[in-house]
Design an enzyme around this catalytic site. Sequence first.
Site, short mmCIF file in Angstrom:
data_model
loop_
_atom_site.label_atom_id
_atom_site.label_comp_id
_atom_site.label_asym_id
_atom_site.label_seq_id
_atom_site.Cartn_x
_atom_site.Cartn_y
_atom_site.Cartn_z
N ARG A 105 12.74 -19.25 13.64
CA ARG A 105 11.79 -19.66 12.64
C ARG A 105 12.46 -19.60 11.28
NH1 ARG A 105 6.08 -16.74 11.75
NH2 ARG A 105 7.43 -15.13 10.91
N THR A 109 10.26 -21.93 5.38
CA THR A 109 9.25 -22.93 5.77
C THR A 109 8.40 -22.46 6.96
OG1 THR A 109 10.69 -24.00 7.38
CG2 THR A 109 10.84 -24.77 5.09
N ASP A 201 9.08 -7.46 13.49
CA ASP A 201 9.91 -8.56 14.00
C ASP A 201 10.39 -8.19 15.41
OD1 ASP A 201 12.30 -10.12 14.63
OD2 ASP A 201 12.06 -10.91 12.61
N ASP A 204 14.21 -8.36 16.11
CA ASP A 204 14.95 -7.28 15.44
C ASP A 204 14.74 -5.95 16.16
OD1 ASP A 204 15.90 -9.03 13.61
OD2 ASP A 204 14.64 -8.37 11.95
C1 PRP Z 1 9.86 -14.91 16.56
C2 PRP Z 1 9.12 -14.82 17.87
C3 PRP Z 1 8.69 -16.23 18.09
C4 PRP Z 1 8.41 -16.71 16.69
C5 PRP Z 1 6.94 -16.72 16.48
O1 PRP Z 1 11.12 -15.42 16.75
O2 PRP Z 1 9.91 -14.30 18.89
O3 PRP Z 1 9.66 -17.04 18.72
O4 PRP Z 1 9.02 -15.78 15.80
O5 PRP Z 1 6.62 -17.26 15.26
P1 PRP Z 1 5.82 -18.62 15.10
O6 PRP Z 1 4.67 -18.56 16.03
O7 PRP Z 1 5.40 -18.60 13.66
O8 PRP Z 1 6.75 -19.75 15.40
P2 PRP Z 1 12.17 -15.58 15.54
O9 PRP Z 1 12.03 -16.95 14.95
O10 PRP Z 1 12.02 -14.43 14.60
O11 PRP Z 1 13.53 -15.58 16.28
P3 PRP Z 1 14.23 -14.42 17.14
O12 PRP Z 1 13.43 -14.28 18.39
O13 PRP Z 1 15.58 -14.98 17.37
O14 PRP Z 1 14.25 -13.16 16.31
N1 URA Z 2 7.75 -13.14 14.77
C1 URA Z 2 7.82 -11.81 14.98
O1 URA Z 2 8.76 -11.32 15.62
N2 URA Z 2 6.84 -11.03 14.49
C2 URA Z 2 5.79 -11.53 13.79
O2 URA Z 2 4.93 -10.77 13.36
C3 URA Z 2 5.76 -12.92 13.57
C4 URA Z 2 6.74 -13.70 14.08
#
Ligand code: PRP
Ligand code: URA
Length: 209
Positions: A105, A109, A201, A204
């Site tokens: 994400r 944006t 997150d 993370d």
């Molecule tokens: C997080 C989560 C989802 C997304 C959700 O991933 O694991 O994939 O955010 O957010 P959304 O519904 O607003 O799209 P992230 O983009 O942080 O990537 P990661 O899993 O690599 O940390």
């Molecule tokens: N992605 C995450 O990992 N946590 C949130 O709260 C939203 C998006």
Amino acid sequence: MSFPNVILLTHPVIQTKLTELRDATTGVRAFREVLEEIASLMVYEVTRDLPVQPKTVRTPLETMAGVMLARSVTLVPILRAGLGMAGGVLRLLPEARLGHLGLYRDEITLEPVPYYQKLPPDIARSEVILIDPMLATGGSAVAAAEFLKKAGVTNVRFVCLVAAPEGIRTFHEKHPEITIYCAAIDRQLNEKGYILPGLGDAGDRIFGT
Ligand code: PRP
Ligand code: URA
């Protein structure tokens, strides 16, 4: 709060483990372990209505009519955080194939940015379980489901741990026929697109980044 085509898994063991994940003092090791445990518990419910076909089985005493899953199952974690649930699902479905959809994400944006896709070639004939712990704005899940549909997939279940109402609405505007299974529907998103109260997150916390 209830939404059509959303199945909220209120099982007390799942809820107890989810509380542990929400706790900011839960470290990387415990977070990983408990997330996998929850995924195993959730998949039991998620697979409840998988179609079966007859299979004759010979017990040590006689032959009887048993059953087997009618179609293969493909698990598709959305990278990265979806990987944190994959092991737990595979414990229950060790024969499942694994596809990967890499999406992150954009921090400004909040739009999903695709960076990797690899799906089994015959995924269109499979029952697909799409997994990602967090459904926030819904952008990532919408993009992942679109990708699966373009690959010819018709049977998808979406499994997340924590969903925001905004994400559920956005996801079902685009993919109303896909059932969402989640362990919690939280209050709202904050201005940065994080789920409140949420668990932070997920990526993370799983990977220690
Ligand atoms: C997080 C989560 C989802 C997304 C959700 O991933 O694991 O994939 O955010 O957010 P959304 O519904 O607003 O799209 P992230 O983009 O942080 O990537 P990661 O899993 O690599 O940390
Ligand atoms: N992605 C995450 O990992 N946590 C949130 O709260 C939203 C998006």
